[in-house]
Scaffold this active site. Structure first.
Site, PDB file in Angstrom:
ATOM      1  N   PHE A  21      37.932  50.735  95.508  1.00  0.00           N
ATOM      2  CA  PHE A  21      36.594  50.738  94.904  1.00  0.00           C
ATOM      3  C   PHE A  21      36.408  49.402  94.210  1.00  0.00           C
ATOM      4  CE2 PHE A  21      33.506  51.413  91.513  1.00  0.00           C
ATOM      5  CZ  PHE A  21      32.466  51.981  92.236  1.00  0.00           C
TER       6      PHE A  21
ATOM      7  N   LYS B  31      35.450  45.845  82.473  1.00  0.00           N
ATOM      8  CA  LYS B  31      35.800  47.028  81.671  1.00  0.00           C
ATOM      9  C   LYS B  31      36.427  46.699  80.302  1.00  0.00           C
ATOM     10  CE  LYS B  31      36.097  50.365  85.469  1.00  0.00           C
ATOM     11  NZ  LYS B  31      35.202  51.460  85.138  1.00  0.00           N
TER      12      LYS B  31
ATOM     13  N   ASP C 294      41.756  42.908  92.362  1.00  0.00           N
ATOM     14  CA  ASP C 294      40.723  43.541  91.549  1.00  0.00           C
ATOM     15  C   ASP C 294      41.427  44.233  90.389  1.00  0.00           C
ATOM     16  OD1 ASP C 294      38.898  45.199  90.350  1.00  0.00           O
ATOM     17  OD2 ASP C 294      37.961  45.870  92.207  1.00  0.00           O
TER      18      ASP C 294
END
Ligand code: PLP
Length: 395
Positions: A134, A248, A219
């Site tokens: 993702f 995040k 990532d």
């Protein structure tokens, strides 16, 4: 004006739970009905230092009183300081700031293509990605990941991604051709269900990239910024990527994303090739610097690793005691997944009803992502709820 009753004023792309939070304090969230919850979801790995951390609040308030926004047409002191510190503490030599994880990954993709283009390899523009990955919700990110829920109805997708099964080394090797620009991977798949990639596999990907002139892109939007007990997840290996996406936890709750790259990885990104109006603004970077102030304190990251190991060891006992509910544990530091035996949404719901917030993920996993500042007493409280819910759902 009459409104269509089938549509809410907030676009209904989330199946929202009927809880509204009023305020937070450390690991705790308080809803508008006065109930309190132990927050082991942290807005999906975002509130890395919990809620209302005094150092972060002070940094944001003092920056807000001084300067909110200036264009990237000018130098931005807080941005340069944050870039310097990310570079000093990573493999990187340069940083670009955006506002989210998807934006960061979008630039990772552009940067990898542009690197090959810049050195004359104009046909090398494909990127190898992994099933279950993702990378966000932009057209490039959904094209990289695939998956019916994310891509149905959004065609034409972006061409240029070759997806291989997770953990299949031979498939990766055969996917690499003279059209491949890069391999892009989450060192620990987050949304895919906290699926760690063993260090030797990441090291193997580095070798493959070096052998074929490819860039290695990590990532670390979910796994980075202290969550695994190291500042970056790649530090659990003997190698480093060329390009890394972050977001995040870097803002502790304030929106910020970043791409860290070595000089080679960034070599195609010349003036005017990329930009962002809001990216790297003084507010976001002041908070990012405050997050690093705390995380780079002596012993902070080590404490995350110790708390994580203790929590995982205790979780294993709970899982063994409730085999009808819980299946197994995986993860690293405070990035932890419990693979559920029964439907994971039922477990997440029961935990919430007992006052513990968690987040569902792929592969029937319940994610536990406490603030990195969590105290052992709070972990024990969460473990107690997990045990009680295990008992309640077994009977
Ligand atoms: N990459 C990873 C590994 C993620 O976990 C996420 C979000 O969950 C993203 C990218 C996208 O981040 P954002 O939602 O900030 O766009």
């Amino acid at each position: 004006m009459t409104r269509n009753a089938a549509i809410t004023t907030v676009l209904p792309v989330y199946n929202r739970i009927d809880v509204t939070f009023d305020h937070g304090d450390g690991c705790w969230l308080f809803d508008t009905e006065g109930r309190r919850y132990l927050d082991f979801g942290t807005g999906i790995a975002v509130n890395s230092l919990g809620h209302a951390h005094p150092h972060l609040v002070r940094a944001l308030q003092s920056q807000a009183a001084r300067l909110w926004h200036v264009s990237n047409l000018y130098r931005i002191g807080e941005q340069e300081r944050l870039a310097d510190r990310l570079v000093a503490n990573s493999f990187g030599e340069t940083v670009f700031f955006g506002n989210s994880g998807a934006e960061a990954m979008e630039l990772c993709i552009k940067m990898a293509r542009r690197y090959q283009w810049q050195r004359g390899e104009t046909g090398r523009n494909r990127i190898v990605t992994f099933e279950g990955c993702f990378h966000g919700r932009t057209m490039a990110s959904i094209s990289a990941a695939g998956g019916a829920k994310m891509v149905d109805g959004f065609a034409p997708l972006l061409d240029g991604f070759d997806r291989v099964p997770f953990g299949d080394h031979d498939a990766v090797r055969s996917a690499v051709t003279d059209r491949t620009a890069a391999i892009m991977i989450e060192p620990i798949q987050g949304e895919g269900g906290i699926r760690p990639v063993p260090p030797q596999c990441l090291e193997g990907l580095r070798e493959l990239c070096d052998e074929h002139g490819l860039l290695l892109v990590f990532d670390e939007v979910q796994a980075g910024i202290g969550r695994t007990g190291k500042l970056f997840a790649y530090e659990h290996t003997s190698i480093a990527p060329d390009i890394m996406g972050l977001a995040k936890g870097l803002g502790g709750g304030f929106p910020i994303g970043a791409v860290v790259a070595n000089a080679k990885g960034a070599s195609g990104m010349l003036a005017s090739t990329h930009g962002s109006t809001f990216g790297g603004n003084p507010l976001a970077c002041a908070v990012g610097n405050a997050v690093l102030d705390v995380m780079l304190e002596d012993g902070f990251l080590e404490s995350v690793a110790v708390k994580g190991s203790r929590m995982i060891a205790n979780l294993r006992k709970i899982v063994a005691n409730h085999p009808e509910v819980y299946h197994s544990i995986r993860g690293s530091g405070l990035l932890i997944g419990i693979r559920a035996e029964m439907p994971h949404i039922e477990v997440v719901t029961a935990l919430r009803e007992h006052g513990l917030l968690t987040v569902p993920a792929g592969d029937n996993v319940v994610r536990l992502l406490p603030p990195l500042t969590v105290k052992n007493e709070e972990i024990d409280h969460a473990l107690d709820i997990l045990d009680r819910v295990g008992k309640a759902l077994s009977s």
